[in-house]
Scaffold this active site. Structure first.
Site, PDB file in Angstrom:
ATOM      1  N   ASP A   1       9.528  -4.145  52.036  1.00  0.00           N
ATOM      2  CA  ASP A   1       9.702  -3.507  53.342  1.00  0.00           C
ATOM      3  C   ASP A   1      10.572  -4.366  54.273  1.00  0.00           C
ATOM      4  O   ASP A   1      10.599  -5.596  54.153  1.00  0.00           O
ATOM      5  CB  ASP A   1       8.320  -3.271  53.970  1.00  0.00           C
ATOM      6  CG  ASP A   1       8.365  -2.228  55.072  1.00  0.00           C
ATOM      7  OD1 ASP A   1       9.396  -1.542  55.215  1.00  0.00           O
ATOM      8  OD2 ASP A   1       7.361  -2.101  55.807  1.00  0.00           O
TER       9      ASP A   1
ATOM     10  N   ASN B   1       8.565   8.719  52.111  1.00  0.00           N
ATOM     11  CA  ASN B   1       9.953   8.398  52.484  1.00  0.00           C
ATOM     12  C   ASN B   1      10.903   9.598  52.377  1.00  0.00           C
ATOM     13  O   ASN B   1      11.985   9.585  52.949  1.00  0.00           O
ATOM     14  CB  ASN B   1      10.497   7.232  51.646  1.00  0.00           C
ATOM     15  CG  ASN B   1       9.892   5.879  51.965  1.00  0.00           C
ATOM     16  OD1 ASN B   1       9.811   4.996  51.106  1.00  0.00           O
ATOM     17  ND2 ASN B   1       9.449   5.680  53.201  1.00  0.00           N
TER      18      ASN B   1
HETATM   19  C1  IPE Z   1       6.496   1.420  52.317  1.00  0.00           C
HETATM   20  O1  IPE Z   1       7.377   1.153  53.359  1.00  0.00           O
HETATM   21  C2  IPE Z   1       7.197   2.062  51.179  1.00  0.00           C
HETATM   22  C3  IPE Z   1       8.196   1.226  50.517  1.00  0.00           C
HETATM   23  C4  IPE Z   1       8.414  -0.031  50.721  1.00  0.00           C
HETATM   24  C5  IPE Z   1       8.955   1.899  49.508  1.00  0.00           C
HETATM   25  P1  IPE Z   1       7.497   2.140  54.626  1.00  0.00           P
HETATM   26  O2  IPE Z   1       8.405   1.486  55.588  1.00  0.00           O
HETATM   27  O3  IPE Z   1       7.850   3.493  54.171  1.00  0.00           O
HETATM   28  O4  IPE Z   1       5.994   2.161  55.149  1.00  0.00           O
HETATM   29  P2  IPE Z   1       5.382   2.429  56.586  1.00  0.00           P
HETATM   30  O5  IPE Z   1       5.949   3.744  57.037  1.00  0.00           O
HETATM   31  O6  IPE Z   1       5.829   1.310  57.476  1.00  0.00           O
HETATM   32  O7  IPE Z   1       3.913   2.426  56.377  1.00  0.00           O
HETATM   33  C1  IPE Z   2      11.915  -0.533  52.911  1.00  0.00           C
HETATM   34  O1  IPE Z   2      12.629  -0.785  54.079  1.00  0.00           O
HETATM   35  C2  IPE Z   2      12.684   0.357  51.972  1.00  0.00           C
HETATM   36  C3  IPE Z   2      12.182   1.735  51.922  1.00  0.00           C
HETATM   37  C4  IPE Z   2      11.061   2.166  52.426  1.00  0.00           C
HETATM   38  C5  IPE Z   2      13.014   2.694  51.206  1.00  0.00           C
HETATM   39  P1  IPE Z   2      12.559   0.172  55.342  1.00  0.00           P
HETATM   40  O2  IPE Z   2      13.666   1.156  55.255  1.00  0.00           O
HETATM   41  O3  IPE Z   2      11.192   0.740  55.486  1.00  0.00           O
HETATM   42  O4  IPE Z   2      12.834  -0.857  56.510  1.00  0.00           O
HETATM   43  P2  IPE Z   2      12.155  -0.911  57.930  1.00  0.00           P
HETATM   44  O5  IPE Z   2      10.670  -0.936  57.716  1.00  0.00           O
HETATM   45  O6  IPE Z   2      12.587   0.313  58.674  1.00  0.00           O
HETATM   46  O7  IPE Z   2      12.667  -2.179  58.527  1.00  0.00           O
HETATM   47 MG    MG Z   3       9.515   0.140  56.459  1.00  0.00          MG
END
Ligand code: IPE
Ligand code: IPE
Ligand code: MG
Length: 239
Positions: A16, A64
């Site tokens: 993340d 996502n």
């Molecule tokens: C969790 O990250 C899913 C992945 C890393 C693929 P998100 O960014 O989607 O999770 P939340 O929304 O902060 O819980």
């Molecule tokens: C994790 O990074 C990757 C996916 C969930 C696909 P994020 O896209 O959630 O990054 P933040 O949390 O917005 O920084």
């Molecule tokens: Mg995230």
């Protein structure tokens, strides 16, 4: 850095913080995702070298899909490029590639690519790399329950162990360690059944900055943990 001592058999990583990494630099979010794929290659290599038996990477959750279409599209494109690029590396490192999640929701070309990589790496003997794609733990459990119902198994025959064989992770050990980057202290629907007794490691480091040194820190932290599984500590003397 040399790591002696207990190496987790199965490590799960919630990768993340890609978006924030990019935003902090005034870059488009996708640039964070692109940098994130570089860390995937690095961590994969170091985990295999350390003797980790399975590495599960949470790359794209079922939730996502609700992100803006443009981000989802570029993520899929990046995933396709990355999978193509990794195949020779997976073969060279003797890694078995697997996926967990609602794969049928992915674009057809990616599904075909996944099948091809799974087939080509199936007889490899090294670490299992498990990509959690279009994955959600609740969805996985629900799909498993449906499979159980269709199988006609008698309720009294169903055990925790046999239920595990209906999950996408059938055949894999439970994760010993789950790492989440970017400072968020939640599981976000990752390996809900399998993670019942996993050790959790949270770091503020954003995924594109999660280098192998950061991975070593997580393993070292894990090595200090005492896993009790509900029984009484063997470290302390009984009163
Ligand atoms: C969790 O990250 C899913 C992945 C890393 C693929 P998100 O960014 O989607 O999770 P939340 O929304 O902060 O819980
Ligand atoms: C994790 O990074 C990757 C996916 C969930 C696909 P994020 O896209 O959630 O990054 P933040 O949390 O917005 O920084
Ligand atoms: Mg995230």
């Amino acid at each position: 850095m040399l790591l002696t001592g207990r190496i987790p058999r199965h490590v799960g990583i919630i990768m993340d913080g890609n978006g924030r990494w990019a935003e902090l630099r005034g870059l488009p979010r996708i640039e964070g995702h692109r940098r994130g794929t570089e860390r995937v290659s690095e961590i994969l290599e170091v985990a295999a070298e350390l003797g980790v038996k399975a590495l599960t990477l949470y790359a794209f959750s079922l939730e996502n899909w609700q992100r803006p279409t443009s981000e989802v599209k570029t993520l899929m494109r990046l995933l396709e490029l990355h999978l193509k690029k990794e195949l020779p590396e997976l073969m060279a490192k003797d890694i078995v590639f697997k996926t967990i999640g609602d794969i049928w929701r992915l674009p057809g070309e990616i599904q075909a690519l996944i099948r091809e990589i799974e087939e080509k790496t199936a007889s490899n003997k090294g670490m299992a790399l498990v990509a959690a794609l279009s994955y959600s733990g609740r969805n996985e459990i629900l799909r498993a329950v449906k499979k159980v119902l269709y199988s006609g198994v008698r309720p009294e025959e169903l055990t925790e162990e046999s239920f595990g064989s209906y999950l996408d992770t059938a055949g894999l050990p439970a994760p010993d360690l789950i790492i989440r980057t970017s400072g968020e202290m939640r599981i976000s629907n990752f390996l809900l059944w399998q993670g019942a007794y996993s050790e959790l490691y949270f770091t503020d480091t954003l995924w594109p900055d999660f280098t192998k040194e950061e991975f070593f820190l997580a393993i070292q932290d894990y090595q200090q943990r005492e896993r009790r599984f509900g029984v009484i500590s063997t470290r302390r003397d009984a009163p």
